[in-house]
Design a protein around this motif. Structure first.
Motif, PDB file in Angstrom:
ATOM      1  N   GLN A  19       0.806  -1.225   0.000  1.00 12.35           N
ATOM      2  CA  GLN A  19       0.000   0.000   0.000  1.00 12.35           C
ATOM      3  C   GLN A  19       0.841   1.278   0.000  1.00 12.35           C
ATOM      4  OE1 GLN A  19      -2.954  -0.744  -0.523  1.00 12.35           O
ATOM      5  NE2 GLN A  19      -3.159  -2.812   0.273  1.00 12.35           N
ATOM      6  N   GLY A  20       2.126   1.152  -0.333  1.00 12.32           N
ATOM      7  CA  GLY A  20       2.970   2.349  -0.346  1.00 12.32           C
ATOM      8  C   GLY A  20       3.150   2.903   1.047  1.00 12.32           C
ATOM      9  N   CYS A  21       3.144   4.216   1.144  1.00 12.52           N
ATOM     10  CA  CYS A  21       3.355   4.886   2.422  1.00 12.52           C
ATOM     11  C   CYS A  21       2.401   4.368   3.490  1.00 12.52           C
ATOM     12  CB  CYS A  21       3.144   6.386   2.271  1.00 12.52           C
ATOM     13  SG  CYS A  21       3.860   7.091   0.778  1.00 12.52           S
ATOM     14  N   GLU A  22       1.199   4.041   3.068  1.00 15.16           N
ATOM     15  CA  GLU A  22       0.157   3.657   4.029  1.00 15.16           C
ATOM     16  C   GLU A  22       0.390   2.285   4.652  1.00 15.16           C
ATOM     17  OE1 GLU A  22      -3.093   4.580   1.283  1.00 15.16           O
ATOM     18  OE2 GLU A  22      -3.856   5.993   2.777  1.00 15.16           O
ATOM     19  N   SER A  23       1.287   1.484   4.060  1.00 15.43           N
ATOM     20  CA  SER A  23       1.637   0.217   4.700  1.00 15.43           C
ATOM     21  C   SER A  23       2.237   0.492   6.069  1.00 15.43           C
ATOM     22  CB  SER A  23       2.655  -0.564   3.863  1.00 15.43           C
ATOM     23  OG  SER A  23       2.101  -0.936   2.635  1.00 15.43           O
ATOM     24  N   CYS A  24       2.878   1.642   6.225  1.00 16.06           N
ATOM     25  CA  CYS A  24       3.451   2.010   7.523  1.00 16.06           C
ATOM     26  C   CYS A  24       2.596   3.063   8.233  1.00 16.06           C
ATOM     27  CB  CYS A  24       4.865   2.545   7.355  1.00 16.06           C
ATOM     28  SG  CYS A  24       6.054   1.268   6.880  1.00 16.06           S
ATOM     29  N   HIS A  25       2.193   4.069   7.508  1.00 13.66           N
ATOM     30  CA  HIS A  25       1.476   5.175   8.149  1.00 13.66           C
ATOM     31  C   HIS A  25      -0.022   4.907   8.311  1.00 13.66           C
ATOM     32  CE1 HIS A  25       4.809   8.009   8.503  1.00 13.66           C
ATOM     33  NE2 HIS A  25       5.224   7.584   7.324  1.00 13.66           N
ATOM     34  N   GLY A  26      -0.459   3.752   7.824  1.00 13.65           N
ATOM     35  CA  GLY A  26      -1.859   3.392   7.988  1.00 13.65           C
ATOM     36  C   GLY A  26      -2.740   4.064   6.943  1.00 13.65           C
ATOM     37  N   ALA A  27      -3.863   3.422   6.629  1.00 15.20           N
ATOM     38  CA  ALA A  27      -4.803   4.018   5.683  1.00 15.20           C
ATOM     39  C   ALA A  27      -5.247   5.372   6.227  1.00 15.20           C
ATOM     40  CB  ALA A  27      -6.007   3.094   5.512  1.00 15.20           C
ATOM     41  N   SER A  28      -5.095   6.415   5.380  1.00 10.32           N
ATOM     42  CA  SER A  28      -5.307   7.772   5.905  1.00 10.32           C
ATOM     43  C   SER A  28      -6.108   8.664   4.970  1.00 10.32           C
ATOM     44  CB  SER A  28      -3.936   8.419   6.181  1.00 10.32           C
ATOM     45  OG  SER A  28      -3.123   7.578   6.957  1.00 10.32           O
ATOM     46  N   PRO A  29      -7.303   8.196   4.547  1.00 10.23           N
ATOM     47  CA  PRO A  29      -8.073   8.993   3.586  1.00 10.23           C
ATOM     48  C   PRO A  29      -8.390  10.406   4.094  1.00 10.23           C
ATOM     49  CG  PRO A  29      -9.434   7.244   4.542  1.00 10.23           C
ATOM     50  CD  PRO A  29      -8.026   6.982   4.955  1.00 10.23           C
ATOM     51  N   ASP A  30      -8.645  10.527   5.371  1.00  2.00           N
ATOM     52  CA  ASP A  30      -8.994  11.846   5.907  1.00  2.00           C
ATOM     53  C   ASP A  30      -7.810  12.806   5.869  1.00  2.00           C
ATOM     54  OD1 ASP A  30     -11.531  11.028   6.306  1.00  2.00           O
ATOM     55  OD2 ASP A  30     -11.346  10.744   8.492  1.00  2.00           O
ATOM     56  N   HIS A  31      -6.605  12.241   6.001  1.00  7.03           N
ATOM     57  CA  HIS A  31      -5.426  13.101   5.916  1.00  7.03           C
ATOM     58  C   HIS A  31      -5.192  13.529   4.463  1.00  7.03           C
ATOM     59  CE1 HIS A  31      -1.547  14.863   6.599  1.00  7.03           C
ATOM     60  NE2 HIS A  31      -0.964  14.009   5.781  1.00  7.03           N
ATOM     61  N   VAL A  32      -5.364  12.585   3.554  1.00 10.60           N
ATOM     62  CA  VAL A  32      -5.186  12.896   2.138  1.00 10.60           C
ATOM     63  C   VAL A  32      -6.171  13.994   1.723  1.00 10.60           C
ATOM     64  CG1 VAL A  32      -5.439  11.983  -0.216  1.00 10.60           C
ATOM     65  CG2 VAL A  32      -4.232  10.648   1.522  1.00 10.60           C
ATOM     66  N   ALA A  33      -7.361  13.919   2.281  1.00  9.32           N
ATOM     67  CA  ALA A  33      -8.379  14.928   1.962  1.00  9.32           C
ATOM     68  C   ALA A  33      -8.180  16.199   2.787  1.00  9.32           C
ATOM     69  CB  ALA A  33      -9.765  14.350   2.204  1.00  9.32           C
ATOM     70  N   ARG A  34      -7.120  16.229   3.596  1.00 11.89           N
ATOM     71  CA  ARG A  34      -6.796  17.356   4.452  1.00 11.89           C
ATOM     72  C   ARG A  34      -7.885  17.662   5.483  1.00 11.89           C
ATOM     73  NH1 ARG A  34      -2.970  17.670   6.005  1.00 11.89           N
ATOM     74  NH2 ARG A  34      -2.500  19.843   6.298  1.00 11.89           N
ATOM     75  N   LYS A  35      -8.639  16.615   5.857  1.00 14.65           N
ATOM     76  CA  LYS A  35      -9.624  16.813   6.924  1.00 14.65           C
ATOM     77  C   LYS A  35      -8.944  16.727   8.287  1.00 14.65           C
ATOM     78  CE  LYS A  35     -13.239  14.440   4.469  1.00 14.65           C
ATOM     79  NZ  LYS A  35     -13.940  13.177   4.600  1.00 14.65           N
ATOM     80  N   VAL A  36      -7.846  15.963   8.360  1.00 12.77           N
ATOM     81  CA  VAL A  36      -7.070  15.899   9.608  1.00 12.77           C
ATOM     82  C   VAL A  36      -5.600  16.193   9.292  1.00 12.77           C
ATOM     83  CG1 VAL A  36      -8.602  14.241  10.744  1.00 12.77           C
ATOM     84  CG2 VAL A  36      -6.662  13.407   9.399  1.00 12.77           C
ATOM     85  N   LYS A  37      -4.921  16.703  10.312  1.00 14.59           N
ATOM     86  CA  LYS A  37      -3.534  17.123  10.118  1.00 14.59           C
ATOM     87  C   LYS A  37      -2.583  15.967   9.816  1.00 14.59           C
ATOM     88  CE  LYS A  37      -2.511  21.395  12.431  1.00 14.59           C
ATOM     89  NZ  LYS A  37      -1.710  22.029  13.455  1.00 14.59           N
ATOM     90  N   PHE A  38      -2.854  14.813  10.443  1.00 12.26           N
ATOM     91  CA  PHE A  38      -1.868  13.741  10.378  1.00 12.26           C
ATOM     92  C   PHE A  38      -2.453  12.435   9.858  1.00 12.26           C
ATOM     93  CE2 PHE A  38      -0.647  16.450  14.043  1.00 12.26           C
ATOM     94  CZ  PHE A  38       0.425  17.067  13.427  1.00 12.26           C
ATOM     95  N   PRO A  39      -1.583  11.561   9.314  1.00 13.24           N
ATOM     96  CA  PRO A  39      -2.062  10.237   8.919  1.00 13.24           C
ATOM     97  C   PRO A  39      -2.377   9.410  10.169  1.00 13.24           C
ATOM     98  CG  PRO A  39       0.321  10.322   8.716  1.00 13.24           C
ATOM     99  CD  PRO A  39      -0.132  11.701   9.108  1.00 13.24           C
ATOM    100  N   THR A  40      -2.885   8.201   9.970  1.00 19.85           N
ATOM    101  CA  THR A  40      -3.317   7.360  11.089  1.00 19.85           C
ATOM    102  C   THR A  40      -2.175   7.069  12.058  1.00 19.85           C
ATOM    103  OG1 THR A  40      -4.922   6.397   9.603  1.00 19.85           O
ATOM    104  CG2 THR A  40      -4.492   5.197  11.636  1.00 19.85           C
ATOM    105  N   ILE A  41      -0.986   6.833  11.502  1.00 17.66           N
ATOM    106  CA  ILE A  41       0.160   6.539  12.370  1.00 17.66           C
ATOM    107  C   ILE A  41       1.309   7.503  12.080  1.00 17.66           C
ATOM    108  CG2 ILE A  41       1.865   4.810  13.041  1.00 17.66           C
ATOM    109  CD1 ILE A  41      -0.199   2.688  12.400  1.00 17.66           C
ATOM    110  N   VAL A  42       1.736   8.191  13.125  1.00 14.12           N
ATOM    111  CA  VAL A  42       2.896   9.078  13.044  1.00 14.12           C
ATOM    112  C   VAL A  42       3.980   8.457  13.922  1.00 14.12           C
ATOM    113  CG1 VAL A  42       3.780  11.390  13.536  1.00 14.12           C
ATOM    114  CG2 VAL A  42       1.460  11.116  12.657  1.00 14.12           C
TER     115      VAL A  42
END
Ligand code: HEC
Ligand code: HEC
Ligand code: HEC
Ligand code: HEC
Ligand code: HEC
Ligand code: HEC
Ligand code: HEC
Ligand code: HEC
Ligand code: HEC
Ligand code: HEC
Length: 308
Positions: free
Chosen positions: A73-96
């Motif tokens: 899953q690219g970056c998300e394999s580590c940072h977790g699925a982060s649709p809300d971050h991609v949409a800029r609804k939240v500041k950070f991905p699921t895992i920082v």
């Protein structure tokens, strides 16, 4: 959890169909819709920072290998699925992983362990590091072309950030050449945990020492008991103010155990064996190992006293 589940599903898919499912298939089940369709390209649109892109040069970014994050899953394999971050609804991905906004240690470690549970990490659970909330990323740095903890010269500095005592030891008169880059912490320890004491790589301290000091393994005709028992009866592994990494200087070292040695019972020259120097002299003027030079054990038929 969701990522774990997804990776598990993917693994099954690969096992069942013998092929890596394309992104379209990945999207077909609700649990997986969350991942960005364009994988890492989605993230890289915004994250071209020089502190991010070096990961593209590492083994993690080998797209052709389905075991790597970029093969999944690219970056998300580590940072977790982060649709809300991609949409800029939240500041950070699921895992920082680092900094003031870092996710809980357990969550971060679980993410790495989805792919790295086996091998060296076999004894991670229950290890001193795991139980003291040390994170994989306290030691590992991933957005660099070469992780410093995997390089001999830079590894000790990583460990020293938390292990000040071993750092101090490394500056002492006598020390394993750690600072010189010839020996590293991970030559003796498995920092991911082990079944031996003190996270040593081997089952015992002695077995660990024999990996480099093979000649001390024996067998010898005349054994010196404390040597077989534990090298640490006389040595300290990281550094000592005494030569040869000794815990104490002879004669004091020896007298810890040999307080009533034959020498002390014969204080005058006249009482010595023929041809021997005064017992006093033996005790005071020279180190015991000048005569007992085969202190680790002797192979000479006449070596019972480790003098030859
Ligand atoms: C639309 C632009 C955009 C996209 C797409 C995007 N990010 Fe971000 N990301 C940002 C910005 C801006 C920040 C800085 C945080 C803030 O102030 O909002 C950030 C912060 C982060 C951080 C935290 C950095 C820190 O200093 O702690 C991580 C990690 C991260 N993003 C990873 C990702 C990943 C992984 C993806 C892809 C799934 C992604 N980002 C997609 C814009 C984006
Ligand atoms: C999707 C699976 C996956 C995830 C998640 C993952 N890795 Fe890896 N990692 C791999 C693969 C595959 C390799 C390459 C292994 C090899 O070449 O033997 C690798 C290699 C490494 C290496 C060796 C790099 C080198 O330069 O030799 C380290 C260290 C590492 N990973 C640490 C981590 C850490 C820490 C995390 C969590 C932040 C993590 N990995 C997350 C799959 C993963
Ligand atoms: C205390 C520091 C430390 C911690 C914590 C740590 N590592 Fe390591 N890791 C190292 C060192 C040092 C090496 C090099 C080991 C060697 O060369 O024998 C290494 C090597 C690796 C490697 C590459 C070698 C291999 O096994 O193929 C991977 C992958 C890895 N670590 C993953 C992890 C993961 C996942 C975690 C968290 C569960 C973790 N590490 C926690 C220090 C650490
Ligand atoms: C193998 C796991 C892994 C993958 C894949 C990964 N990251 Fe990271 N990311 C980390 C870790 C661990 C850190 C903490 C800093 C470090 O180790 O370099 C981090 C840090 C970051 C940061 C904060 C940078 C900083 O130093 O403040 C951003 C932004 C980020 N990642 C974005 C991305 C993007 C974008 C991708 C895909 C191109 C990506 N990451 C792929 C594990 C990963
Ligand atoms: C030559 C092998 C060797 C090397 C290299 C080595 N260690 Fe050790 N370490 C040991 C042994 C053996 C012990 C157990 C000592 C004992 O039982 O008295 C130990 C114990 C420890 C302990 C536990 C101390 C305690 O009192 O419980 C820590 C922490 C430690 N080492 C950290 C490090 C770090 C950090 C490095 C790298 C800078 C390092 N070691 C390099 C062999 C080594
Ligand atoms: C983020 C801090 C941190 C880092 C970095 C770190 N350690 Fe530790 N380490 C700890 C803590 C906390 C403990 C458990 C408490 C203690 O003994 O100090 C520990 C314990 C140990 C022990 C003793 C285990 C036991 O059974 O008593 C060894 C050996 C050790 N670490 C080796 C290493 C090595 C080697 C590295 C570098 C590759 C390293 N550590 C990096 C925090 C760290
Ligand atoms: C990774 C290999 C390695 C391991 C494992 C190892 N050593 Fe060493 N040891 C060395 C090297 C290299 C030297 C330096 C030799 C030199 O300078 O000629 C050394 C030197 C020594 C010295 C002499 C120090 C001096 O000041 O002259 C002693 C004593 C010693 N080691 C004891 C031990 C003990 C005890 C263990 C087990 C805890 C151990 N070693 C494990 C590599 C190792
Ligand atoms: C009874 C105390 C004692 C024990 C136990 C002991 N040593 Fe030693 N060791 C010494 C003394 C004393 C010296 C210094 C000899 C000299 O200066 O000639 C020494 C020197 C060394 C040296 C450097 C000189 C050489 O002979 O190569 C190494 C390496 C070494 N010991 C490894 C070990 C290992 C490995 C063990 C465990 C198998 C061990 N020692 C157990 C007392 C001991
Ligand atoms: C940790 C305790 C310990 C230390 C330290 C120690 N020894 Fe020993 N040594 C023993 C034991 C136990 C024996 C076996 C005694 C026996 O069989 O009666 C022994 C046996 C000997 C013998 C053979 C004599 C005999 O009665 O069999 C000599 C010689 C000797 N040690 C010299 C030394 C010297 C020299 C040192 C210092 C470099 C030293 N020892 C350090 C415990 C120790
Ligand atoms: C000048 C050489 C010499 C020096 C120095 C020396 N020894 Fe000895 N030691 C011997 C000889 C030779 C023997 C064999 C028996 C004897 O002559 O008493 C011996 C025997 C021993 C024995 C066995 C005694 C018994 O009754 O079975 C022990 C233990 C011992 N030495 C310990 C030490 C210690 C500890 C030191 C340092 C304080 C030391 N020696 C210094 C030459 C020496």
């Amino acid at each position: 959890m969701r990522q774990k589940l997804t990776i598990a599903l993917l693994t099954w898919a690969v096992l069942l169909f013998g092929a890596i499912p394309g992104r379209a298939e990945v999207k077909s089940t609700p649990a997986q819709i969350a991942f960005a369709e364009a994988g890492e390209r989605t993230c890289l649109k915004c994250h071209e920072e020089t502190k991010v892109t070096p990961i593209l040069q590492t083994p993690h970014a080998v797209k052709g290998d389905k075991h790597t994050p970029f093969g999944q899953q690219g970056c998300e394999s580590c940072h977790g699925a982060s649709p809300d971050h991609v949409a800029r609804k939240v500041k950070f991905p699921t895992i920082v992983f680092k900094g003031p906004n870092a996710s809980p240690v357990e969550q971060r470690n679980a993410q790495c362990l989805t792919c790295h549970q086996s091998g060296l990490r076999m004894n991670w659970q229950g290890s001193q590091h795991a139980t003291n909330d040390v994170a994989c990323t306290n030691c590992h740095t991933l957005h660099v072309s070469k992780d410093p903890v995997l390089v001999k010269f830079s590894q000790p500095d990583k460990c020293f950030t938390c292990h000040a005592e071993q750092r101090a030891d490394s500056f002492k008169l006598s020390h394993h050449p750690i600072r010189e880059g010839k020996v590293v912490c991970s030559d003796c320890h498995n920092p991911h945990g082990s079944s031996g004491p003190k996270m040593l790589k081997e089952f015992t301290a002695n077995e660990t020492c024999y990996t480099c000091h093979a000649e001390k393994r024996g067998p010898v005709l005349w054994e010196h008991e404390p040597v077989r028992e534990n090298c640490m009866n006389c040595h300290t592994p990281h550094g000592s103010t005494q030569a040869r990494l000794l815990v104490q200087r002879p004669p004091y070292l020896c007298q810890e155990c040999h307080a009533n040695s034959g020498h002390q019972a014969q204080p005058f020259a006249g009482q010595n064996l023929p041809g021997q120097v005064a017992a006093n002299f033996r005790l005071m003027a020279r180190g015991c190992v000048n005569c007992h030079s085969q202190i680790h054990g002797s192979n000479s038929p006449n070596g019972a006293w480790f003098t030859r």
